[in-house]
Write a protein that holds these residues in place. Structure first.
Motif, short mmCIF file in Angstrom:
data_model
loop_
_atom_site.label_atom_id
_atom_site.label_comp_id
_atom_site.label_asym_id
_atom_site.label_seq_id
_atom_site.Cartn_x
_atom_site.Cartn_y
_atom_site.Cartn_z
N HIS A 19 56.20 105.37 32.40
CA HIS A 19 54.78 105.20 32.03
C HIS A 19 53.84 105.68 33.13
CE1 HIS A 19 55.93 102.98 28.50
NE2 HIS A 19 56.51 102.03 29.21
N ARG A 20 54.15 105.32 34.36
CA ARG A 20 53.36 105.71 35.53
C ARG A 20 51.87 105.34 35.36
NH1 ARG A 20 57.87 107.26 36.90
NH2 ARG A 20 58.75 109.07 37.84
N CYS A 21 51.64 104.10 35.02
CA CYS A 21 50.27 103.62 34.80
C CYS A 21 49.46 103.67 36.10
CB CYS A 21 50.29 102.17 34.29
SG CYS A 21 51.19 101.92 32.74
N GLU B 179 54.57 100.61 42.00
CA GLU B 179 54.89 102.03 41.90
C GLU B 179 56.27 102.40 42.41
OE1 GLU B 179 52.11 105.03 43.17
OE2 GLU B 179 50.40 103.79 42.53
N GLN B 180 56.74 101.74 43.46
CA GLN B 180 58.05 102.10 44.01
C GLN B 180 59.15 101.91 42.96
OE1 GLN B 180 56.25 99.49 45.07
NE2 GLN B 180 57.55 97.70 45.31
N ALA B 181 58.95 101.05 42.00
CA ALA B 181 59.95 100.79 40.96
C ALA B 181 59.91 101.82 39.83
CB ALA B 181 59.78 99.38 40.41
N PRO C 200 50.71 99.15 27.95
CA PRO C 200 50.59 99.66 29.32
C PRO C 200 49.50 98.93 30.09
CG PRO C 200 49.51 101.16 27.79
CD PRO C 200 50.19 100.10 26.96
N PHE C 201 49.66 98.90 31.40
CA PHE C 201 48.58 98.40 32.24
C PHE C 201 47.48 99.46 32.24
CE2 PHE C 201 46.41 98.41 36.36
CZ PHE C 201 45.82 97.16 36.31
N ILE C 202 46.26 99.05 31.90
CA ILE C 202 45.11 99.97 31.89
C ILE C 202 44.12 99.44 32.92
CG2 ILE C 202 43.22 100.94 30.54
CD1 ILE C 202 45.06 100.67 28.06
N GLU C 203 43.96 100.22 34.00
CA GLU C 203 43.18 99.77 35.15
C GLU C 203 41.75 99.39 34.78
OE1 GLU C 203 43.23 100.88 39.83
OE2 GLU C 203 43.35 102.54 38.41
N LYS C 204 41.12 100.15 33.89
CA LYS C 204 39.73 99.82 33.53
C LYS C 204 39.62 98.55 32.69
CE LYS C 204 39.48 102.81 29.48
NZ LYS C 204 38.92 103.96 28.85
N GLY D 79 63.06 79.52 33.06
CA GLY D 79 63.69 80.70 32.50
C GLY D 79 63.62 81.90 33.42
N VAL D 80 63.76 83.06 32.79
CA VAL D 80 63.84 84.35 33.48
C VAL D 80 62.78 85.28 32.90
CG1 VAL D 80 65.31 86.37 33.88
CG2 VAL D 80 66.29 84.09 33.92
N THR D 81 62.26 86.15 33.75
CA THR D 81 61.32 87.18 33.31
C THR D 81 61.86 88.54 33.73
OG1 THR D 81 59.45 85.68 33.49
CG2 THR D 81 58.95 88.03 33.46
N PHE D 82 61.87 89.48 32.78
CA PHE D 82 62.25 90.87 33.05
C PHE D 82 60.96 91.68 33.16
CE2 PHE D 82 66.00 90.08 29.95
CZ PHE D 82 66.73 89.42 30.92
N LEU D 83 60.82 92.43 34.26
CA LEU D 83 59.69 93.34 34.42
C LEU D 83 60.13 94.48 35.30
CD1 LEU D 83 58.50 91.75 37.28
CD2 LEU D 83 57.56 90.41 35.49
N GLY D 84 59.21 95.26 35.78
CA GLY D 84 59.72 96.41 36.51
C GLY D 84 58.72 97.11 37.36
#
Length: 175
Positions: free
Chosen positions: A28-30, A36-38, A136-140, A66-71
């Protein structure tokens, strides 16, 4: 699959005390991404059976919700394949602990509209996820006041209820 980090005692990525697994690899490269390193699929350490056992052992302490999956991006195909053995074992050993997952993919368009029909891993992985934070993460659209998400376009979807009804059911924080 590689992973960038495992955080224990995480309270920022889902309700209660959680173990958060940050997978490596994201296309995605948001802009404005906090991790970002991931993006690099080769970043971090190999995700092994020993890693799974360590997470399962950590969760034996009763305070964990519980557990959370992210990246990175958990719904990249290679990462789905890597996460499935962990998700299976989590629900087998700790059926009452929740699995949350953050994805930059959109639930209806990308996951249900494409992946669900093309990759058997998607259907199985979704069957273990309790809440999916999509989009996606949207900065604005960044809003630090949001609960368990970074930008206003992202939704917290209750997957079991959504799959049962065929309509997106949103998770809301209970006070």
């Amino acid at each position: 699959m590689n992973y960038a980090e495992i955080k224990t005692y995480d309270v920022a990525n889902g309700p209660g005390i959680r173990v958060s697994l940050f997978v490596s690899g994201c296309n995605h490269r948001c802009p404005g991404c906090f991790n970002e390193q991931a993006w690099d699929f080769n970043y971090g350490k190999p995700f092994t059976e020993q890693t799974i056992d360590e997470i399962i052992d950590t969760l034996s302490f009763g305070a964990y919700a519980g557990v959370t999956f992210l990246g990175g991006e958990p719904f990249e195909h290679v990462n789905q394949k890597g996460l499935l053995p962990l998700a299976r074992k989590l629900k087998e050993v700790y059926p009452d602990k929740t699995i949350w997952c953050f994805t930059g993919f959109e639930f209806e368009r990308d996951i249900m509209g494409k992946m669900y029909h093309e990759w058997p891993e998607t259907k199985e992985l979704l069957s273990y996820i309790d809440v999916l934070v999509d989009g996606p993460f949207i900065e604005k659209l960044k809003n630090p006041a949001l609960v368990f998400r970074g930008s206003e376009n992202q939704r917290l979807i209750k997957i079991p209820e959504t799959m049962e009804t065929g309509q997106v059911v949103l998770w809301e924080k209970k006070l």
